[in-house]
Design a protein around this motif. Sequence first.
Motif, short mmCIF file in Angstrom:
data_model
loop_
_atom_site.label_atom_id
_atom_site.label_comp_id
_atom_site.label_asym_id
_atom_site.label_seq_id
_atom_site.Cartn_x
_atom_site.Cartn_y
_atom_site.Cartn_z
N ASN A 78 -2.84 5.09 -2.49
CA ASN A 78 -3.81 3.99 -2.50
C ASN A 78 -4.89 4.21 -1.45
OD1 ASN A 78 -1.33 1.42 -3.10
ND2 ASN A 78 -2.68 2.38 -4.59
N ALA A 79 -4.43 4.63 -0.27
CA ALA A 79 -5.33 4.73 0.89
C ALA A 79 -6.41 5.78 0.69
CB ALA A 79 -4.51 5.03 2.14
N GLU A 107 0.81 -1.22 0.00
CA GLU A 107 0.00 0.00 0.00
C GLU A 107 0.85 1.27 0.00
OE1 GLU A 107 -3.79 0.56 2.55
OE2 GLU A 107 -2.28 1.81 3.54
N THR A 108 0.34 2.30 -0.67
CA THR A 108 0.93 3.63 -0.63
C THR A 108 -0.08 4.60 -0.02
OG1 THR A 108 0.08 4.44 -2.76
CG2 THR A 108 2.11 3.11 -2.81
N GLU A 153 2.06 1.13 6.27
CA GLU A 153 1.29 -0.11 6.10
C GLU A 153 1.86 -0.92 4.95
OE1 GLU A 153 -1.62 -3.16 6.26
OE2 GLU A 153 -0.65 -1.82 7.71
N GLY A 154 2.23 -0.25 3.87
CA GLY A 154 2.82 -0.95 2.73
C GLY A 154 4.14 -1.61 3.09
N GLN A 200 3.28 -4.68 4.98
CA GLN A 200 2.80 -5.71 4.06
C GLN A 200 3.97 -6.35 3.31
OE1 GLN A 200 0.11 -3.40 1.68
NE2 GLN A 200 -1.65 -3.77 3.01
N LYS A 225 -5.68 -7.15 -4.60
CA LYS A 225 -5.30 -6.65 -3.29
C LYS A 225 -3.80 -6.35 -3.20
CE LYS A 225 -9.03 -9.17 -0.96
NZ LYS A 225 -9.36 -10.16 0.09
N ASN A 226 -3.48 -5.30 -2.44
CA ASN A 226 -2.08 -4.97 -2.20
C ASN A 226 -1.36 -6.14 -1.53
OD1 ASN A 226 -3.36 -1.86 -1.73
ND2 ASN A 226 -1.45 -2.00 -2.89
#
Length: 216
Positions: A17-18, A13-14, A33-34, A37, A182-183
């Motif tokens: 993206n959010a 995620e970036t 978060e990215g 992940q 999905k990321n």
Amino acid sequence: MNNTTILLIRHGETAWNAVRRLQGHIDIPLNREGERQAAALARALAAEQLDAIVASDLQRAMQTAQAVAGLHAGLSLQTDARLRERAYGVFEGMLYQDIQQQYPDDFARWQARDVEAVMPAGGRVAESFHQFYDRAIGGLLAVAAGHAGQTVAVVAHGGVLECAYRAARGIQLDSPRDFQVKNASINRFTIVDGKLVLDSWGDVEHLALATMDDVI
């Protein structure tokens, strides 16, 4: 000859993206978060026998791939610009709601899945979905051809994953997207006679496990 296996992965995620801000070719890094992940993805693939790791040359994909490479001694990260996200022209950097307000006709054609529609140019010339599809699938097949009979982790973007899914399932380009991308998901394909065959889609179990580990 043995078939090539591709583990096709969407980047983590970036910040854009959010908030649903369109990235395209704009080079946005992972957010926290990215990064989490990507680390969880790397742990999930640590025992996978990989022969190569290839990523789009945009940093959100490269950062995700580098996390995987960090747990595979002896494998260096390769990049391929053909695996970039679709180029969206003037739409890049804009929130979806602002695109709809400022470019209503172009937005409507985009949402109606006009696969030949090209957005107005901005900092970069845009691609139609058809042009993008040909680039993305051509890039994936070229990576597979360069690693015949091997297992390759390929880190790319949501649009590239969508193209691969459509190619493997024989889904028309102008049909609605009724599947999730999905990321940091792991999506497994086999290349058989120069064509993508889908083995599994949307594995994100590693992300849930990572969340449990964080709580513990």
